[in-house]
Design an enzyme around this catalytic site. Structure first.
Site, mmCIF file in Angstrom:
data_model
loop_
_atom_site.group_PDB
_atom_site.id
_atom_site.type_symbol
_atom_site.label_atom_id
_atom_site.label_comp_id
_atom_site.label_asym_id
_atom_site.label_seq_id
_atom_site.Cartn_x
_atom_site.Cartn_y
_atom_site.Cartn_z
ATOM 1 N NE ARG A 131 8.789 -22.678 -26.237
ATOM 2 C CZ ARG A 131 7.820 -22.437 -27.033
ATOM 3 N NH1 ARG A 131 7.521 -21.286 -27.629
ATOM 4 N NH2 ARG A 131 7.127 -23.515 -27.106
ATOM 5 C CD GLU A 150 -5.003 -29.620 -17.450
ATOM 6 O OE1 GLU A 150 -4.107 -28.850 -16.690
ATOM 7 O OE2 GLU A 150 -5.151 -29.170 -18.730
ATOM 8 C CE LYS A 184 1.997 -29.063 -20.906
ATOM 9 N NZ LYS A 184 3.334 -29.274 -21.363
ATOM 10 C CG HIS A 199 -3.868 -31.044 -29.222
ATOM 11 N ND1 HIS A 199 -4.801 -30.592 -28.744
ATOM 12 C CD2 HIS A 199 -3.755 -32.387 -29.358
ATOM 13 C CE1 HIS A 199 -5.538 -31.627 -28.414
ATOM 14 N NE2 HIS A 199 -5.136 -32.616 -28.621
#
Length: 668
Positions: free
Chosen positions: A292, A200, A116, A235
């Site tokens: 994907r 973040e 990430k 999540h």
């Protein structure tokens, strides 16, 4: 086009790829673990190869065995599905080195987007909007905490190599940070072999909107519109829909073009998803790219009329994209519900067991249509602790969102699963909430609507009890002969006969009395309330009940499924699971033990958070287990002192196994 492909996955995605390949005239090879020897995806393929033990690390993550299976069977290409090795650049490179086509993006693209922090840097260079945060290589916990304080709480800790909500925690204060970071790192190393994280800013009331992209080897790249995946728990997505409600054409084009720019920045080929976090005012930020096919791809197929797996095969075979951007169209609205083996009332705790009953809506399609089902399991199959908890995906399409919502409710109502706990009733309640019905969406929808989602009463006791009685009477009627002496209906020449049923529902015992009048009428007494009772049964499972008194009579259609002493009842108003207690058979049984700290499901013991001799208080975390790729914390049911640990960290434990002993403080 390929003549034969190997599917390096299991479950519904393997079944789906096999179906598309068969339609295209391509043969398929399944790989399977010892736990999946009789699995549906094995039956769906032309050939199958055993590759190892039940745990993924012993089978589906053993890529050398998968490559050996491909070579042995003469496959030309490998489809990775999603999960497992689908985003593993080493596996993609190994396929290429072995002369096999990896049906997915180039290894370099997987690597660039897989971490990430690196992907954030690339997106910044490509001009894609980013959420403020820390994506650096220095993973010193003290530095990470300082960065979190600089960004400002709340923050989101995310595993850099992660996905699917694993290794991710929202942190609202500095005091919570250290424990959350440790948990994220543990979960990340177990799931991805890499404990690096990024920090973040946690966007308030965010929407999770993703764009389906497709690139080919000739430099073309398109976006196939968007999906809203805001309804999440832990999540992980619960409901997904396309298109995103409230999306303007201008915003759709802006997000689509940003997604294409992101894909082109890494030379992307094949199917991929660029995920954005969006503010309520429409501003959006790049979150990550899944290199994907996504679990929720069927809603995109429903609104575009395309087969994305067919596109994958064609692009991997070197063909250009079937359509250009200006040729793509969407129609109507689609919603997908993920049916999982879990208990929403217990924090979505995963469930395992046998699908004693798995009945789907009458008009469901297994390919495409207004109501579609993607499933890798069916009636009689086992849901094991080795893989994720998803049982099936139910996808509905309508001309409008309102029509799609109505079809979803009807489809969930007609989905009957018995043998283990599922989230079907929860999904139905979720889709019916004010927030979802009115498209007031954000990732906290479940928390915001918890009053409507949790602790809700099931089917009314009177209806549930009447259904059990109806099932029993229908069952007994099947053994009756033509002569009156074989009848088991309690007929009397005069007066009435009364029969007692002992039922248990949600831990409470209920005495139900069935009175039969000599003229054929019946009455039912439930919880002390008497009512007229009539029924019409169509076999053992389908019944029409008439309940009430005078003008206040109601007609209810129910379906019943009996397994042992348990009877599952399904009706339009909900469902219930009752136990028809044989009082004589259970005479002398003692009460269940209380106060033991037991494993709520089979899994691996990850950590003990207290040691023998430690004084603990009610609600204090004592142990952490991992099952179905998620961590679960076991907390103290009361104040006390830890007397003994009964397992070691790393042990596999069974459902109900006692993990540790807790004594009252006075006995320590």
């Amino acid at each position: 086009m390929f003549k034969k492909i190997l599917i390096a996955n299991r479950g519904e995605i393997a079944c789906r790829v096999a179906a598309t390949a068969r339609r295209m005239g391509v043969k398929t090879v399944a790989v399977y673990s010892e736990a999946d020897a009789a699995a549906r995806h094995v039956q769906a393929c032309d050939e199958a190869v055993l590759i190892g033990g039940p745990a993924p690390k012993d089978s589906y993550l053993q890529w050398q065995r998968i490559l050996d299976a491909a070579k042995a069977t003469g496959a030309q290409a490998v489809h990775p599905g999603y999960g497992f090795l689908s985003e593993n650049e080493e596996f993609a490179q190994a396929c290429a080195d072995a002369g096999l086509v990896f049906i997915g993006p180039p290894p370099a693209a997987i690597q660039a987007m897989g971490l990430k922090a690196e992907s954030k840097r690339l997106m910044e260079q490509a001009g894609v909007p980013l959420v403020p945060g820390y994506h650096g290589a220095d993973q010193d916990p003290a530095l990470l905490k300082r960065e979190a304080q600089r960004i400002g709480f709340p923050v989101l800790i995310k595993a850099s190599a992660g996905g699917g909500g694993k290794g991710m925690r929202a942190v609202y204060s500095a005091e919570e940070f250290d424990a959350a970071l440790a948990s994220c790192k543990r979960e990340a190393i177990n799931s991805f072999g890499d404990d690096a994280v990024l920090i973040e800013r946690y966007v308030q009331r965010p929407r999770h909107i993703e764009i389906q992209v497709f690139g080919d080897a000739h430099g073309a790249c398109v976006y196939l519109f968007e999906r809203d995946c805001s309804v999440q728990r832990r999540h992980q997505k619960v409901l997904e829909e396309a298109p995103a409600p409230g999306m303007t054409e201008a915003r759709r084009r802006e997000m689509g073009e940003a997604a294409v720019a992101a894909a082109k920045a890494v030379g992307y080929q094949g199917a991929g998803t660029v995920e954005f976090i969006a503010e309520q005012d429409g501003r959006f930020y790049f979150m990550e790219m899944n290199t994907r096919l996504q679990v929720e791809h069927p809603v995109t197929e429903a609104i575009t009329g395309l087969d994305l797996v067919e596109w994958q095969l064609r692009v991997a075979a070197g063909e250009p994209l079937p359509l250009r951007q200006h040729e793509l169209r969407m129609q109507g609205h689609a919603i997908e519900a993920r049916i999982c083996a879990e208990n929403p009332e217990a924090g979505f705790l995963p469930a395992t067991g046998r699908l004693d009953v798995a009945r789907w809506p009458a008009h469901v399609s297994f390919t495409r249509g207004d109501v579609r089902l993607d499933a890798g399991v069916g009636e009689g199959d086992e849901i094991s602790p080795y893989y994720d908890s998803m049982v099936a995906k139910l996808i509905v399409w309508g001309e409008t969102r309102e029509q799609a919502l109505a079809r979803l409710d009807a489809a969930l109502r007609d989905t009957h699963i018995v043998g283990l706990q599922t989230n079907v009733a929860f999904l139905r309640r979720c889709a019916a909430t004010r927030s979802f019905a009115q498209a007031d969406l954000d990732t906290a929808l479940i928390e915001r609507e918890k009053a409507a989602l949790f602790g809700q009463p099931g089917l009314p006791l009177a209806v549930a009890a009447a259904a059990v009685v109806a099932h029993t009477l229908a069952e007994e009627a099947t053994g009756e002969g033509a002569d009156p002496w074989s009848r088991r209906d309690g007929w009397r020449m005069f007066g009435a006969s009364t029969r007692r049923f002992d039922l248990a529902l949600d831990g409470a015992h209920h005495e139900v009395l069935l009175a039969r009048h000599h003229q054929g009428g019946m009455a039912l007494t439930v919880a002390g309330e008497a009512m007229l009772f009539a029924l019409k049964s169509d076999g053992l499972e389908s019944h029409e009940l008439l309940l009430g008194s005078g003008l206040a009579q109601s007609r209810v259609r129910v379906r019943t499924y009996k397994r042992g002493e348990q009877v599952a009842v399904f009706a339009d108003a909900g469902s219930a699971l009752l136990t028809e207690v044989d009082v004589i058979a259970h005479a002398g049984e003692g009460g269940a033990e209380g106060g033991r700290l037991t494993a709520p499901m089979p899994g691996k013991l990850v950590a003990f958070l207290a040691q023998p001799g430690d004084a603990v208080s009610q609600g204090q975390p004592l142990a952490v287990m991992e099952a179905m790729k998620m961590e679960h914390t076991i907390s103290a049911p009361r104040d006390g002192v830890v007397a003994e640990l009964l397992f070691a960290v790393g042990d596999q434990v069974g459902d109900g196994a006692e993990l540790l002993k807790l004594q009252p403080a006075a006995q320590a």
